[in-house]
Design a protein around this motif. Structure first.
Motif, short mmCIF file in Angstrom:
data_model
loop_
_atom_site.label_atom_id
_atom_site.label_comp_id
_atom_site.label_asym_id
_atom_site.label_seq_id
_atom_site.Cartn_x
_atom_site.Cartn_y
_atom_site.Cartn_z
N LEU A 1 151.91 -5.80 19.23
CA LEU A 1 152.21 -6.67 18.63
C LEU A 1 153.54 -7.72 19.20
O LEU A 1 154.63 -7.56 18.77
N SER A 2 153.10 -8.22 20.39
CA SER A 2 154.36 -8.84 21.11
C SER A 2 154.82 -10.18 20.22
O SER A 2 153.90 -10.47 19.30
N LYS A 3 155.84 -10.87 20.57
CA LYS A 3 156.18 -11.84 19.83
C LYS A 3 155.26 -13.01 19.98
O LYS A 3 154.93 -13.90 19.06
N LYS A 4 154.59 -13.29 21.05
CA LYS A 4 153.54 -14.05 21.39
C LYS A 4 152.26 -13.79 20.56
O LYS A 4 151.74 -14.78 19.93
N ALA A 5 151.86 -12.67 20.67
CA ALA A 5 150.54 -12.16 20.00
C ALA A 5 150.65 -12.47 18.55
O ALA A 5 149.85 -12.67 17.89
N ALA A 6 152.00 -12.06 17.91
CA ALA A 6 152.17 -12.16 16.40
C ALA A 6 152.10 -13.38 16.06
O ALA A 6 151.99 -13.50 14.75
N ASN A 7 152.20 -14.45 16.66
CA ASN A 7 152.07 -15.78 16.07
C ASN A 7 150.63 -16.16 15.38
O ASN A 7 150.76 -17.03 14.73
N ASP A 8 149.60 -15.32 16.06
CA ASP A 8 148.15 -15.77 15.26
C ASP A 8 147.52 -14.47 14.63
O ASP A 8 146.49 -14.54 14.30
N VAL A 9 148.39 -13.30 14.47
CA VAL A 9 147.68 -12.16 13.69
C VAL A 9 148.19 -12.34 12.24
O VAL A 9 149.19 -12.62 11.84
N VAL A 10 147.17 -11.97 11.51
CA VAL A 10 147.01 -11.83 9.83
C VAL A 10 146.67 -10.54 9.40
O VAL A 10 145.85 -9.93 10.08
N TRP A 11 147.21 -10.51 8.15
CA TRP A 11 146.83 -9.19 7.42
C TRP A 11 146.29 -9.84 6.05
O TRP A 11 146.97 -10.62 5.46
N VAL A 12 145.09 -9.57 5.70
CA VAL A 12 144.45 -10.14 4.39
C VAL A 12 144.63 -9.11 3.19
O VAL A 12 144.22 -7.82 3.45
N PHE A 13 145.35 -9.48 2.42
CA PHE A 13 145.65 -8.58 1.15
C PHE A 13 144.57 -9.21 -0.18
O PHE A 13 144.61 -10.50 -0.22
N ASP A 14 143.92 -8.53 -0.61
CA ASP A 14 143.42 -8.99 -1.95
C ASP A 14 144.54 -9.07 -2.93
O ASP A 14 145.86 -8.49 -2.52
N ILE A 15 144.41 -9.62 -4.11
CA ILE A 15 145.39 -9.45 -5.15
C ILE A 15 145.45 -8.45 -6.31
O ILE A 15 146.22 -7.61 -6.28
N ASP A 16 144.29 -8.84 -7.26
CA ASP A 16 144.24 -7.82 -8.29
C ASP A 16 143.87 -6.36 -7.90
O ASP A 16 142.83 -6.08 -7.13
#
Length: 268
Positions: A109-124
């Motif tokens: 996860l370089s600084k450049k790559a981290a600009n568009d990477v996401v982690w999806v969390f549910d809530i409940d």
């Protein structure tokens, strides 16, 4: 020698002592002793209930082998309640969240790559816990009542799941963007945002709630559609975490999925 009646009284008192785990603004209830009063010979593991092995039933639920059920078996109310309030649930949650972070550390996860990477969390039951509500409704033995549950949601009193909160903070430090993708509806946006922040989830990139166009449609279909939109917008989903299989199945599921424990209810 202590009489049998006194010994039973001491046991009864000891297994009703609660300890509370403090996690920066949230109180997560935990029972320190998981002996089952109604089945004292079954031991702390839950053991055998006549006609139903609750431990095996829970295993089948978590592996998505037992599906399309509306309520937990009545005989398993005590077992599920003690599991959800006991330290085993916390340990199971920790194991999954720890594995998720070990996986993240393998990524470049370089600084450049981290600009568009996401982690999806549910809530409940993934980032927020509704245990105070379900403790009053049989831990899933009662058929789900959307009206009473929504009334609970609007109180904004859901607590943080401690291990998920730890993972969230680690991801934020790595500059991974956070997306909350939930089956909650748009009218619950404000209270959900407030609740998340009040227990330590201070920032995120997107909070995606269920719009009117998805009312009545399967959860997996709605979440697949939302993840597809995320990827079309240029995001790369490196992780997808939820407590229901409907959070993780379908399309555009990301590089890896992580299933948190939840034997209280089933969402198709």
């Amino acid at each position: 020698m202590m009489s049998r009646s006194i010994m039973l009284l001491v046991l009864f008192v000891s297994i009703n002592i609660f300890v509370v785990a403090k996690v920066k603004g949230s109180d997560f209830p935990v029972i320190s002793n998981q002996i089952h009063l109604l089945r004292p010979q079954s031991g702390s593991g839950g053991g055998h209930v006549k006609g139903v092995s609750c431990l095996s039933w829970r295993y089948g639920v978590e592996t998505n082998s037992i599906i399309n059920w509306k309520t937990i078996p009545v005989a398993c109310e005590d077992y599920v309640g003690h599991y959800m309030l006991g330290d085993q649930y916390r340990k199971d949650s920790k194991a999954i969240n720890d594995e998720a972070f070990l996986y993240v550390k393998t990524l470049n996860l370089s600084k450049k790559a981290a600009n568009d990477v996401v982690w999806v969390f549910d809530i409940d039951e993934t980032t927020l816990s509704n245990l105070p509500y379900y403790a009053q409704h049989g831990f899933g033995v009662e058929r789900f009542n959307a009206t009473s549950f929504n009334e609970w949601v609007f109180t904004g009193k859901a607590v943080a799941l401690p291990e998920s909160l730890k993972l969230y903070k680690k991801l934020v430090r790595l500059k991974v963007k956070i997306v909350f993708l939930t089956g909650r509806t748009e009218d619950q946006r404000t209270v959900t945002e407030t609740n998340l922040r009040s227990v330590g989830y201070n920032s995120w990139d997107k909070l995606l709630l269920k719009g009117k166009n998805f009312v009545g449609k399967p959860a997996a279909e709605y979440k697949s559609a939302q993840r597809k939109i995320l990827e079309k917008e240029g995001y790369k989903i490196i992780g997808n975490m939820g407590d229901q299989w409907s959070d993780l199945l379908g399309t555009n599921i990301g590089l890896r999925t992580f299933k948190l424990p939840d034997p209280m209810y089933y969402i198709s």
